[in-house]
Design a protein around this motif. Structure first.
Motif, PDB file in Angstrom:
ATOM      1  N   SER A   1      52.246  -2.519  19.379  1.00  0.00           N
ATOM      2  CA  SER A   1      53.167  -2.991  20.413  1.00  0.00           C
ATOM      3  C   SER A   1      52.501  -3.113  21.785  1.00  0.00           C
ATOM      4  CB  SER A   1      54.379  -2.055  20.515  1.00  0.00           C
ATOM      5  OG  SER A   1      53.987  -0.729  20.819  1.00  0.00           O
TER       6      SER A   1
ATOM      7  N   VAL B   1      59.432  -4.698  20.771  1.00  0.00           N
ATOM      8  CA  VAL B   1      58.889  -5.932  20.194  1.00  0.00           C
ATOM      9  C   VAL B   1      59.870  -6.404  19.112  1.00  0.00           C
ATOM     10  CG1 VAL B   1      56.907  -7.041  19.116  1.00  0.00           C
ATOM     11  CG2 VAL B   1      56.565  -5.006  20.531  1.00  0.00           C
TER      12      VAL B   1
ATOM     13  N   ARG C   1      61.296  -7.671  15.745  1.00  0.00           N
ATOM     14  CA  ARG C   1      60.692  -7.333  14.455  1.00  0.00           C
ATOM     15  C   ARG C   1      59.819  -8.450  13.888  1.00  0.00           C
ATOM     16  NH1 ARG C   1      64.103  -3.692  10.656  1.00  0.00           N
ATOM     17  NH2 ARG C   1      63.458  -2.304  12.331  1.00  0.00           N
ATOM     18  N   PRO C   2      60.257  -9.725  13.889  1.00  0.00           N
ATOM     19  CA  PRO C   2      59.364 -10.778  13.355  1.00  0.00           C
ATOM     20  C   PRO C   2      58.030 -10.838  14.100  1.00  0.00           C
ATOM     21  CG  PRO C   2      61.600 -11.623  13.583  1.00  0.00           C
ATOM     22  CD  PRO C   2      61.564 -10.293  14.285  1.00  0.00           C
ATOM     23  N   GLU C   3      58.079 -10.668  15.408  1.00  0.00           N
ATOM     24  CA  GLU C   3      56.844 -10.693  16.193  1.00  0.00           C
ATOM     25  C   GLU C   3      55.991  -9.467  15.897  1.00  0.00           C
ATOM     26  OE1 GLU C   3      53.803 -11.597  18.931  1.00  0.00           O
ATOM     27  OE2 GLU C   3      55.240 -12.782  17.781  1.00  0.00           O
ATOM     28  N   LEU C   4      56.637  -8.309  15.731  1.00  0.00           N
ATOM     29  CA  LEU C   4      55.877  -7.098  15.408  1.00  0.00           C
ATOM     30  C   LEU C   4      55.202  -7.244  14.051  1.00  0.00           C
ATOM     31  CD1 LEU C   4      55.079  -4.261  16.312  1.00  0.00           C
ATOM     32  CD2 LEU C   4      57.135  -3.404  15.173  1.00  0.00           C
ATOM     33  N   ASP C   5      55.912  -7.791  13.080  1.00  0.00           N
ATOM     34  CA  ASP C   5      55.309  -8.016  11.764  1.00  0.00           C
ATOM     35  C   ASP C   5      54.093  -8.930  11.876  1.00  0.00           C
ATOM     36  OD1 ASP C   5      57.173  -6.411  10.544  1.00  0.00           O
ATOM     37  OD2 ASP C   5      58.372  -8.050   9.716  1.00  0.00           O
ATOM     38  N   ARG C   6      54.212  -9.970  12.699  1.00  0.00           N
ATOM     39  CA  ARG C   6      53.090 -10.899  12.886  1.00  0.00           C
ATOM     40  C   ARG C   6      51.912 -10.186  13.539  1.00  0.00           C
ATOM     41  NH1 ARG C   6      50.376 -13.845  16.338  1.00  0.00           N
ATOM     42  NH2 ARG C   6      51.431 -12.875  18.119  1.00  0.00           N
ATOM     43  N   ARG C   7      52.191  -9.364  14.543  1.00  0.00           N
ATOM     44  CA  ARG C   7      51.132  -8.650  15.243  1.00  0.00           C
ATOM     45  C   ARG C   7      50.435  -7.645  14.329  1.00  0.00           C
ATOM     46  NH1 ARG C   7      51.508  -8.686  21.045  1.00  0.00           N
ATOM     47  NH2 ARG C   7      50.892  -6.496  21.177  1.00  0.00           N
TER      48      ARG C   7
ATOM     49  N   ARG D   1      53.863  -2.009   8.286  1.00  0.00           N
ATOM     50  CA  ARG D   1      55.188  -2.502   8.697  1.00  0.00           C
ATOM     51  C   ARG D   1      56.266  -1.464   8.418  1.00  0.00           C
ATOM     52  NH1 ARG D   1      54.483  -8.750   6.454  1.00  0.00           N
ATOM     53  NH2 ARG D   1      53.497  -9.569   8.365  1.00  0.00           N
TER      54      ARG D   1
ATOM     55  N   TYR E   1      57.888  -5.943  25.505  1.00  0.00           N
ATOM     56  CA  TYR E   1      56.425  -5.837  25.491  1.00  0.00           C
ATOM     57  C   TYR E   1      55.749  -6.996  26.205  1.00  0.00           C
ATOM     58  CZ  TYR E   1      55.712  -9.688  22.230  1.00  0.00           C
ATOM     59  OH  TYR E   1      55.643 -10.926  21.666  1.00  0.00           O
ATOM     60  N   ASP E   2      56.424  -8.167  26.243  1.00  0.00           N
ATOM     61  CA  ASP E   2      55.789  -9.373  26.784  1.00  0.00           C
ATOM     62  C   ASP E   2      56.321  -9.763  28.158  1.00  0.00           C
ATOM     63  OD1 ASP E   2      58.301 -10.011  25.900  1.00  0.00           O
ATOM     64  OD2 ASP E   2      57.709 -11.872  24.897  1.00  0.00           O
TER      65      ASP E   2
END
Length: 294
Positions: free
Chosen positions: A10, A186, A188-194, A256, A277-278
């Motif tokens: 994150s 973050v 969840r879809p973005e966290l999974d991608r990261r 994840r 986070y962004d």
């Protein structure tokens, strides 16, 4: 005191450095796996260059054969917190954060009981031990995931040698110091991608070679380090149980799942201030919250 918390990938480490630079602070590691020497790539440990001159404490203090102890960490972290002008805890190990921040006491341990329970865990798996915990201490069982074998063993150990429910020792939200906790939020879809991107980068950076070297240094005999995300999966690849692609895919999946548990843990703490986070003004917003207690 400041704590930067949240799920893996994150951006906690980078924010911790930025806050330290602004406040003249020093970072205190609160990631249980970054305490281990040589576990650099798989734990996303900042390089000396990425630390940008900010002193970092409690990195690389344990050999990979050492069994992690939150009580041992607590003693070291509390000494630092007392000595540093602006300590900034950074990490996603929720219990380690609580150990440093809160009025948290840890019961003693009994090596014989622990060894017997760990042998049962290896033989029967966590579900059987969790069922026993539900009978002995329903409150503790409700708070501990059925998959968290190490925590279940600890709860049963405390119950057996102390004669008290483990839930009686579980932490309340009572801080020892003024502390602001900043959580990085973050989607969840973005966290999974990261997470997937981070695992790709770890493999490219040489995670397999790192694990192979640590295996020669006794990693497999370490009850804690050998189960770390990425390391456990690569060990199975090196043992011929999985292909390398399987090990990589399992690392992504396991990370994840772990990130969801981290989010759940920190969401239960009403003191955490959550920031996106962004956010373009992330550092300034974090500093505004910190200023309220300093």
């Amino acid at each position: 005191m400041v704590a930067i918390v949240g799920a893996t990938a994150s951006g906690k480490s980078d924010l911790g450095v930025e806050i330290a630079l602004r406040l003249g602070g020093e970072v205190v590691n609160a990631d249980s796996m970054q305490l281990y020497r040589g576990m650099d790539i798989g734990t996303a440990k900042l390089t000396p260059e990425e630390r940008r001159g900010v002193p970092h404490h409690l990195l690389d203090v344990w050999d990979v054969r050492h069994t992690a102890s939150v009580a041992e960490y607590q003693r070291a972290a509390r000494r630092l917190v007392e000595d540093l002008a602006v300590p900034i805890l950074v990490g996603g190990s929720g219990l380690y954060i609580r150990a440093a921040v809160d009025d948290l006491e840890f019961p003693g341990t009994d090596p014989e009981i622990r060894a017997r329970l760990e042998a049962e865990l290896d033989e029967a798996g966590p579900d059987a031990l969790h069922a026993r915990l539900r009978r002995l201490d329903p409150a503790a069982a409700a708070a501990i995931l059925p998959t968290n074998g190490r925590r279940i063993v600890r709860a049963l150990e405390v119950i057996e040698f102390s004669g008290r429910p483990f839930s009686a020792t579980m932490p309340s939200y009572e801080g020892l110091h003024r502390c602001v906790q900043i959580g990085l939020e973050v989607p969840r879809p973005e966290l999974d991608r990261r997470i997937a991107l981070r695992v790709d980068r770890m493999w490219a950076a040489g995670l397999v070679a790192e694990v192979r070297a640590l295996e020669a240094a006794g990693l497999r005999s370490g009850r804690t380090a050998s189960r770390a995300l990425g390391y456990a999966q690569v060990l199975r690849y090196l043992a011929g149980e999985w292909t390398e692609d399987q090990a990589k895919e399992e690392t992504v999946r396991a990370t994840r799942r772990f990130a969801r548990r981290q989010e759940s843990w920190f969401r239960r703490d009403p003191r955490v201030v959550w920031l996106p986070y962004d956010a373009e003004d992330l550092v300034e917003r974090a500093l505004d919250h910190i200023a309220d207690i300093m």
